[in-house]
Motif scaffolding. Structure first.
Motif, short mmCIF file in Angstrom:
data_model
loop_
_atom_site.label_atom_id
_atom_site.label_comp_id
_atom_site.label_asym_id
_atom_site.label_seq_id
_atom_site.Cartn_x
_atom_site.Cartn_y
_atom_site.Cartn_z
N ILE A 148 38.48 -4.57 -0.23
CA ILE A 148 38.90 -5.73 -0.70
C ILE A 148 39.51 -6.95 0.15
O ILE A 148 40.35 -6.45 0.83
CB ILE A 148 40.13 -5.26 -1.59
CG1 ILE A 148 39.69 -4.09 -2.68
CG2 ILE A 148 41.02 -6.40 -2.54
CD1 ILE A 148 40.64 -3.55 -3.58
N GLU A 149 39.10 -8.09 -0.16
CA GLU A 149 39.54 -9.01 0.78
C GLU A 149 40.52 -9.88 -0.06
O GLU A 149 40.49 -10.17 -1.12
CB GLU A 149 38.28 -10.28 1.00
CG GLU A 149 38.69 -11.03 2.05
CD GLU A 149 37.67 -12.19 2.14
OE1 GLU A 149 37.77 -12.89 3.12
OE2 GLU A 149 36.58 -12.02 1.53
N VAL A 150 41.56 -10.11 0.44
CA VAL A 150 43.06 -10.63 0.22
C VAL A 150 43.45 -11.61 1.14
O VAL A 150 43.39 -11.81 2.13
CB VAL A 150 44.06 -9.54 -0.09
CG1 VAL A 150 45.14 -9.94 -0.60
CG2 VAL A 150 43.36 -8.42 -0.94
N ILE B 184 43.26 -10.87 4.72
CA ILE B 184 43.11 -9.35 5.36
C ILE B 184 42.29 -8.75 4.50
O ILE B 184 41.76 -9.13 3.32
CB ILE B 184 44.58 -8.78 5.30
CG1 ILE B 184 45.10 -8.77 4.00
CG2 ILE B 184 45.51 -9.72 6.36
CD1 ILE B 184 46.45 -8.15 3.94
N ILE B 185 41.96 -7.41 5.04
CA ILE B 185 40.90 -6.46 4.01
C ILE B 185 41.66 -5.31 3.64
O ILE B 185 42.37 -4.72 4.99
CB ILE B 185 39.74 -6.08 5.23
CG1 ILE B 185 38.93 -7.38 5.49
CG2 ILE B 185 38.88 -5.24 4.36
CD1 ILE B 185 38.25 -8.18 4.55
N VAL C 256 43.46 -11.84 -4.76
CA VAL C 256 42.27 -11.27 -4.58
C VAL C 256 40.95 -11.90 -4.31
O VAL C 256 40.92 -12.78 -5.55
CB VAL C 256 42.04 -9.89 -5.53
CG1 VAL C 256 40.53 -9.43 -5.05
CG2 VAL C 256 43.11 -9.02 -5.54
N ILE C 257 40.56 -12.10 -3.22
CA ILE C 257 39.08 -13.06 -3.27
C ILE C 257 38.08 -12.43 -3.72
O ILE C 257 37.45 -12.90 -4.57
CB ILE C 257 39.25 -13.82 -1.65
CG1 ILE C 257 40.37 -14.36 -1.55
CG2 ILE C 257 37.93 -14.35 -1.51
CD1 ILE C 257 40.47 -14.80 -0.03
N SER C 258 37.58 -11.04 -3.09
CA SER C 258 36.39 -10.45 -3.67
C SER C 258 36.70 -9.09 -3.21
O SER C 258 37.28 -8.57 -2.50
CB SER C 258 35.33 -11.12 -2.77
OG SER C 258 35.33 -10.74 -1.44
N PHE C 259 35.66 -8.31 -4.13
CA PHE C 259 35.39 -6.85 -3.72
C PHE C 259 34.20 -6.75 -2.70
O PHE C 259 33.30 -7.32 -3.47
CB PHE C 259 35.22 -5.99 -4.92
CG PHE C 259 36.53 -6.10 -5.60
CD1 PHE C 259 37.78 -5.38 -5.29
CD2 PHE C 259 36.65 -6.92 -7.06
CE1 PHE C 259 39.07 -5.54 -6.10
CE2 PHE C 259 37.62 -6.61 -7.85
CZ PHE C 259 38.91 -5.99 -7.48
#
Length: 105
Positions: free
Chosen positions: A60-62, A34-35, A99-102
């Protein structure tokens, strides 16, 4: 180290990139991504951004890893000299996220 302060269900959490965190239950299936868009503050090695109240250019990709229950919280009520005692317990629900990436727009 990059981090962001995010509003999730009315509570603020400090999230680091590629780290795990426990947040209140998010009703999404495990394994889904999700974002999160309610970013209050973002900091990288070089610069930092402060939202008013949210940042529009950072997402933020989670990934949802697991849904679980926390430790039992005991709620005890008593009124003195009346013989009134109530003991209840509750286990709050949490979601473990990574948290995958910002994402900067």
């Amino acid at each position: 180290m990059n981090y962001a302060i995010v509003n999730i269900q009315g509570k603020q959490f400090k999230l680091f990139e590629k780290k795990y965190s426990y947040v209140p239950k998010i009703i999404v299936e495990e394994g889904k991504k999700i974002i999160l868009n309610k970013v209050l503050f973002f900091s990288s090695e070089k610069e930092s951004y402060l939202g008013t109240p949210f940042l529009n250019n950072i997402l933020i990709e989670v990934e949802i890893l697991q849904h679980l229950k926390g430790k039992k919280i005991i709620v005890f009520k008593k009124k003195r000299r009346k013989g009134y005692k109530v003991k209840k317990g509750v286990r709050p629900h949490f979601t473990k996220i990574k948290v995958i990436s910002f994402i900067k727009k």
